[in-house]
Enzyme design. Structure first.
Site, short mmCIF file in Angstrom:
data_model
loop_
_atom_site.label_atom_id
_atom_site.label_comp_id
_atom_site.label_asym_id
_atom_site.label_seq_id
_atom_site.Cartn_x
_atom_site.Cartn_y
_atom_site.Cartn_z
N CYS A 193 3.25 -3.07 -19.04
CA CYS A 193 3.75 -2.64 -17.73
C CYS A 193 4.62 -3.75 -17.14
O CYS A 193 4.42 -4.94 -17.40
CB CYS A 193 2.60 -2.33 -16.80
SG CYS A 193 3.15 -1.68 -15.19
N HIS A 221 -2.95 -1.72 -17.71
CA HIS A 221 -3.77 -2.59 -16.85
C HIS A 221 -4.38 -1.76 -15.72
O HIS A 221 -3.78 -0.80 -15.25
CB HIS A 221 -2.94 -3.75 -16.28
CG HIS A 221 -1.89 -3.31 -15.30
ND1 HIS A 221 -2.04 -3.43 -13.94
CD2 HIS A 221 -0.68 -2.74 -15.48
CE1 HIS A 221 -0.97 -2.96 -13.34
NE2 HIS A 221 -0.13 -2.53 -14.25
N ASP A 231 4.57 -4.66 -14.17
CA ASP A 231 3.80 -5.30 -13.10
C ASP A 231 3.85 -6.83 -13.23
O ASP A 231 3.58 -7.38 -14.31
CB ASP A 231 2.36 -4.81 -13.18
CG ASP A 231 1.53 -5.19 -11.96
OD1 ASP A 231 1.02 -4.28 -11.29
OD2 ASP A 231 1.39 -6.40 -11.69
N ARG A 275 1.96 -9.07 -12.36
CA ARG A 275 0.70 -9.77 -12.62
C ARG A 275 0.32 -9.78 -14.09
O ARG A 275 -0.58 -10.49 -14.51
CB ARG A 275 -0.44 -9.10 -11.83
CG ARG A 275 -0.25 -9.16 -10.34
CD ARG A 275 -1.20 -8.21 -9.64
NE ARG A 275 -0.94 -6.81 -9.99
CZ ARG A 275 -1.65 -5.77 -9.54
NH1 ARG A 275 -2.69 -5.99 -8.75
NH2 ARG A 275 -1.34 -4.55 -9.88
N CYS A 291 -2.99 -0.04 -11.88
CA CYS A 291 -1.56 0.12 -12.17
C CYS A 291 -0.91 1.01 -11.11
O CYS A 291 -1.28 2.18 -10.95
CB CYS A 291 -1.37 0.73 -13.56
SG CYS A 291 0.37 0.92 -14.01
ZN LIG Z 1 1.36 -1.13 -13.97
#
Ligand SMILES: [Zn+2]
Length: 211
Positions: free
Chosen positions: A44, A100, A46, A48, A103
């Site tokens: 992803c 994750h 993302d 993090r 999400c």
């Molecule tokens: Zn995500």
């Protein structure tokens, strides 16, 4: 963005070069020679969930593709080009789809809001929900339901990888495996969902078999 923030990045880069060279004087000479990664990581976007850092790998060790909610959409030229290049040319032997928990993409997919260009992308996650709706509807706790949807989404994206000609061909020619993982942002733990690659392959071959 304040310019001192950008200055900091170039400062960080200078320090990073010094750190690397102090440990291995030939580090960048070697890096410049080419790459031979063992892994393709599809994760992803993302901020993090960083690919190399969470796996403890260095530059040159993993080929990376990231998009919203770690999707492998069969007509997405971007993802499919990455898969083709990694499997056919770099000869990676491990394909990883890593989702994750928490999400935002998976959560957004289940809202009824009109999200513009994101609609068709996120609809593919609703398709995952539809495929597994009996199991998901039985989970009353919302957080647990989303967590399970994240896992099932990873599994379905692994299936999408297995559907491709390049993966099927490479599987016949050499040891190549597809792995489904989830990163837990709350604990930092990487969880192997132990996707039954052989089992899925056998099952979907009935419909998706390619010569
Ligand atoms: Zn995500």
């Amino acid at each position: 963005m304040a310019s001192h923030f950008l200055d900091k990045i170039f400062e960080n880069n200078k320090n990073w070069i010094e750190d690397k060279l102090s440990l291995q004087p030939n580090y960048f000479n070697d890096l410049g020679k080419g790459q031979k990664p063992e892994f393709l990581y599809i994760g992803c976007s993302d901020s993090r969930v960083t690919a190399e850092e969470l796996m403890g790998l260095n530059p040159g060790e993993v080929f990376v593709h990231r998009n919203i909610a770690n999707m492998v959409i069969n007509i997405d030229l971007n993802t499919m080009s990455v898969v083709e290049y990694a499997v056919e040319h770099l000869k990676v032997n491990h394909l990883v789809v890593c989702g994750h928990y928490a999400c935002g993409g998976v959560m957004a997919a289940m809202q009824s809001a009109d999200l513009g260009i994101l609609n068709p992308w996120l609809r593919c996650i609703r398709d995952v929900y539809r495929l597994h709706k009996d199991e998901l509807n039985d989970i009353e706790n919302e957080e647990k339901k989303y967590a399970r949807l994240v896992e099932l989404n990873v599994q379905e994206q692994c299936v999408n990888l297995i559907k491709t000609a390049v993966v099927q061909k490479a599987y016949r020619q050499r040891e190549l495996t597809v792995h489904g993982w989830v990163f837990d942002v709350h604990s930092g733990k990487l969880i192997d969902l132990k996707i039954d690659f052989e089992g899925i392959l056998k099952e979907i071959m009935e419909i998706y078999h390619l010569d």
